[in-house]
Design a protein around this motif. Structure first.
Motif, PDB file in Angstrom:
ATOM      1  N   SER A 343     -66.127  61.925 -73.691  1.00 43.89           N
ATOM      2  CA  SER A 343     -66.321  62.565 -75.004  1.00 43.89           C
ATOM      3  C   SER A 343     -66.622  63.892 -74.868  1.00 43.89           C
ATOM      4  N   TRP A 344     -67.135  64.653 -73.855  1.00 47.76           N
ATOM      5  CA  TRP A 344     -67.133  66.125 -73.714  1.00 47.76           C
ATOM      6  C   TRP A 344     -65.607  66.638 -73.428  1.00 47.76           C
ATOM      7  N   TRP A 345     -65.156  66.067 -72.669  1.00 49.02           N
ATOM      8  CA  TRP A 345     -63.815  66.575 -72.363  1.00 49.02           C
ATOM      9  C   TRP A 345     -62.748  66.596 -73.726  1.00 49.02           C
ATOM     10  N   PHE A 346     -62.735  65.461 -74.413  1.00 46.17           N
ATOM     11  CA  PHE A 346     -62.089  65.321 -75.740  1.00 46.17           C
ATOM     12  C   PHE A 346     -62.526  66.254 -76.693  1.00 46.17           C
ATOM     13  N   THR A 347     -63.729  66.497 -76.942  1.00 44.99           N
ATOM     14  CA  THR A 347     -64.261  67.439 -77.753  1.00 44.99           C
ATOM     15  C   THR A 347     -63.872  68.847 -77.370  1.00 44.99           C
ATOM     16  N   SER A 348     -64.085  69.270 -76.064  1.00 46.17           N
ATOM     17  CA  SER A 348     -63.661  70.355 -75.503  1.00 46.17           C
ATOM     18  C   SER A 348     -62.140  70.604 -75.828  1.00 46.17           C
ATOM     19  N   LEU A 349     -61.314  69.500 -75.706  1.00 46.82           N
ATOM     20  CA  LEU A 349     -59.846  69.881 -76.010  1.00 46.82           C
ATOM     21  C   LEU A 349     -59.462  70.099 -77.212  1.00 46.82           C
ATOM     22  N   THR A 350     -60.209  69.475 -78.320  1.00 46.83           N
ATOM     23  CA  THR A 350     -59.838  69.623 -79.773  1.00 46.83           C
ATOM     24  C   THR A 350     -60.562  70.246 -80.635  1.00 46.83           C
ATOM     25  N   HIS A 351     -61.597  71.237 -80.173  1.00 47.95           N
ATOM     26  CA  HIS A 351     -62.677  71.990 -81.317  1.00 47.95           C
ATOM     27  C   HIS A 351     -62.223  73.463 -80.715  1.00 47.95           C
ATOM     28  N   ARG A 352     -62.626  74.199 -81.738  1.00 49.42           N
ATOM     29  CA  ARG A 352     -62.667  75.637 -81.485  1.00 49.42           C
ATOM     30  C   ARG A 352     -64.116  76.077 -81.355  1.00 49.42           C
ATOM     31  N   PHE A 353     -64.414  76.634 -80.049  1.00 51.56           N
ATOM     32  CA  PHE A 353     -65.711  77.005 -79.723  1.00 51.56           C
ATOM     33  C   PHE A 353     -65.540  78.642 -80.033  1.00 51.56           C
ATOM     34  N   PRO A 354     -66.992  79.102 -80.160  1.00 53.68           N
ATOM     35  CA  PRO A 354     -67.069  80.499 -80.104  1.00 53.68           C
ATOM     36  C   PRO A 354     -66.545  81.483 -79.423  1.00 53.68           C
ATOM     37  N   GLN A 355     -66.300  80.874 -78.188  1.00 54.71           N
ATOM     38  CA  GLN A 355     -65.782  81.752 -77.140  1.00 54.71           C
ATOM     39  C   GLN A 355     -64.189  81.322 -77.019  1.00 54.71           C
ATOM     40  N   THR A 356     -63.636  80.624 -77.876  1.00 53.52           N
ATOM     41  CA  THR A 356     -62.192  80.271 -77.792  1.00 53.52           C
ATOM     42  C   THR A 356     -61.476  81.546 -78.156  1.00 53.52           C
ATOM     43  N   ALA A 358     -57.621  83.857 -77.272  1.00 58.65           N
ATOM     44  CA  ALA A 358     -56.049  83.562 -77.203  1.00 58.65           C
ATOM     45  C   ALA A 358     -55.807  82.682 -76.045  1.00 58.65           C
ATOM     46  N   PHE A 359     -56.542  83.199 -74.808  1.00 53.88           N
ATOM     47  CA  PHE A 359     -56.233  82.202 -73.607  1.00 53.88           C
ATOM     48  C   PHE A 359     -56.752  81.080 -73.676  1.00 53.88           C
ATOM     49  N   GLU A 360     -57.898  80.822 -74.155  1.00 60.20           N
ATOM     50  CA  GLU A 360     -58.534  79.384 -74.207  1.00 60.20           C
ATOM     51  C   GLU A 360     -57.824  78.575 -75.020  1.00 60.20           C
ATOM     52  N   ARG A 361     -57.276  78.901 -76.160  1.00 59.42           N
ATOM     53  CA  ARG A 361     -56.587  78.228 -77.153  1.00 59.42           C
ATOM     54  C   ARG A 361     -55.136  77.765 -76.409  1.00 59.42           C
ATOM     55  N   ARG A 362     -54.529  78.725 -75.687  1.00 57.76           N
ATOM     56  CA  ARG A 362     -53.461  78.187 -74.855  1.00 57.76           C
ATOM     57  C   ARG A 362     -53.584  77.331 -73.965  1.00 57.76           C
ATOM     58  N   MET A 363     -54.850  77.109 -73.221  1.00 59.77           N
ATOM     59  CA  MET A 363     -55.233  76.327 -72.234  1.00 59.77           C
ATOM     60  C   MET A 363     -55.348  74.865 -72.961  1.00 59.77           C
ATOM     61  N   GLN A 364     -55.917  74.817 -74.311  1.00 50.45           N
ATOM     62  CA  GLN A 364     -55.775  73.725 -75.191  1.00 50.45           C
ATOM     63  C   GLN A 364     -54.406  73.078 -75.462  1.00 50.45           C
ATOM     64  N   VAL A 365     -53.695  74.014 -75.760  1.00 56.46           N
ATOM     65  CA  VAL A 365     -52.164  73.534 -76.269  1.00 56.46           C
ATOM     66  C   VAL A 365     -51.560  73.104 -75.045  1.00 56.46           C
ATOM     67  N   ALA A 366     -51.607  73.553 -73.950  1.00 52.47           N
ATOM     68  CA  ALA A 366     -50.958  73.308 -72.560  1.00 52.47           C
ATOM     69  C   ALA A 366     -51.571  71.914 -72.299  1.00 52.47           C
ATOM     70  N   GLU A 367     -52.797  71.728 -72.570  1.00 48.46           N
ATOM     71  CA  GLU A 367     -53.180  70.262 -71.937  1.00 48.46           C
ATOM     72  C   GLU A 367     -52.844  69.211 -72.964  1.00 48.46           C
ATOM     73  N   LEU A 368     -52.574  69.664 -74.131  1.00 49.59           N
ATOM     74  CA  LEU A 368     -52.306  68.508 -75.098  1.00 49.59           C
ATOM     75  C   LEU A 368     -50.685  68.235 -74.885  1.00 49.59           C
TER      76      LEU A 368
END
Length: 391
Positions: A343-356, A358-368
């Motif tokens: 649940s933590w992983w899936f939440t981290s993968l799909t949500h935008r956090f305050p610290q998200t 450009a780099f962090e968003r690219r990591m989410q897209v890459a993992e998806l």
């Protein structure tokens, strides 16, 4: 009043445990703070793991579930509007999930409890636990009918995150593990057909969205929002516009808009209490752990808890063996932490956090994208999503 097991809380965890004990010939009394109508009216999860369906089937509580539940062999993920499907049945080796609202599960449990003569004390106030560290625990409470004392062998706390049972464990014994997420879910219910035949989890640069359903004519939608938002800030039309944007152009065009009849903002947290047993007190469900709803694990974890505990108590009364009850906390927590991780992983993968950024968003897209293209990644996702086996 005397019984073998006192169960505090008449949500799904408490009721399923009462049915499991009844099937094993074990006496139990359920104590509930609210009215039956209030408990049945709570809007909660709607995705049942294969193991939860199997448990309800074993108890003979699946007639309406089989008739009205929506069996899903797959689910969809969307990355900035680009949708892909994971075949859960194929990737997991044959398991699926079933969409059937928690309200419906609770209704079925209450109906069967009444037919089977299970004892439930509603509107129980001033609930107190006594002598739980001894072999003669008791629970006292007050209902509209008067004061009650329930002497028993064991107490099971199924009374949720804010209940009294977890608080009865000494502070120097209980350990808390918690993460509070810096956003919530704004959810609506509407009498409109779902946008897709299966659930859609959307990860967008503006934040998360989920397209779900309760039936073929009733839809449940969520969008990530800041916790300082008010419902007044979100008229229906703004919600529909944001959903269309986050789900992407293909699904957005298929949205059937309409008035919402239920709207709420829910916080997200991950929480685990250890141990899940102290003396003759056992914790189960939300009394012991909370998961963010992204992985649809809350109700299902509660069912796995009480399934393990039901086995352990049946073993105790049939054989006078304490092996099962002694192992309950360790056994349950092993599964709890795996569900928390997913649940933590899936939440981290799909949500935008305050610290998200450009780099962090690219990591989410890459993992998806990895999840979209890798059969092994899909197998791991499916194994967790449909529910890990009891350990």
């Amino acid at each position: 009043m005397r019984t073998q097991v006192a169960i505090v809380g008449a949500g799904p965890a408490g009721l399923i445990l009462a049915h499991l004990l009844h099937a094993s010939g074990i006496e139990a009394v359920v104590i509930e703070r609210q009215t039956r109508a209030y408990v049945e009216g709570r809007v909660r999860a709607g995705v049942l793991e294969q193991g939860t369906v199997d448990c309800l089937t074993k108890l003979g509580l699946d007639e309406r579930l089989r008739r009205e539940g929506l069996r899903h062999s797959g689910t969809h993920l969307s990355s900035d509007g680009e949708d892909f499907r994971i075949d859960l049945e194929a990737a997991s080796g044959g398991s699926c999930v079933t969409v059937y609202g928690q309200q419906e599960v609770t209704h079925d449990l209450f109906e069967a409890a009444e037919a089977r003569g299970l004892t439930i004390l509603f509107e129980a106030d001033e609930v107190r636990l006594h002598d739980i560290e001894t072999d003669r625990p008791a629970v006292t409470c007050r209902t509209p009918a008067g004061e009650h004392r329930l002497d028993c062998d064991f107490v099971v706390g199924c009374d949720g995150f804010h209940g009294v049972c977890r608080a009865a464990i000494p502070a120097d014994i209980l350990r808390h593990f918690e993460r509070v997420y810096p956003f919530g879910w704004l959810g609506i219910l509407t009498e409109r057909p779902p946008v897709a035949e299966e659930l859609v989890y959307a990860s967008h640069e503006r934040g998360f969205a989920l397209a779900s359903m309760r039936s073929l004519m009733r839809s449940r939608y969520y969008i990530q929002c800041d916790m300082d938002q008010r419902l007044e800030d979100w008229p229906d039309e703004r919600i529909w516009d944001e959903l269309a944007l986050r789900l992407g152009p293909s699904l957005g065009e298929r949205l059937q808009r309409g008035p919402s009849f239920e709207k709420s903002i829910a916080p997200l947290r991950s929480y685990v209490a250890e141990p899940m047993r102290f003396g003759r007190l056992f914790l189960a469900g939300d009394a012991a752990h909370i998961v963010p709803p992204t992985g649809a694990k809350g109700l299902n974890l509660a069912v796995s808890d009480v399934s393990m505990l039901g086995e352990a108590l049946a073993e105790y009364y049939a054989e006078r063996s304490v092996a099962g009850i002694d192992a309950y906390s360790t056994r349950a927590l092993a599964r709890v932490w795996k569900a928390e991780r997913f649940s933590w992983w899936f939440t981290s993968l799909t949500h935008r956090f305050p610290q998200t950024g450009a780099f962090e968003r690219r990591m989410q897209v890459a993992e998806l994208d990895y999840l979209r293209t890798s059969p092994r990644a899909q197998a791991a996702f499916a194994e967790n999503y449909v529910g890990l086996p009891l350990i």
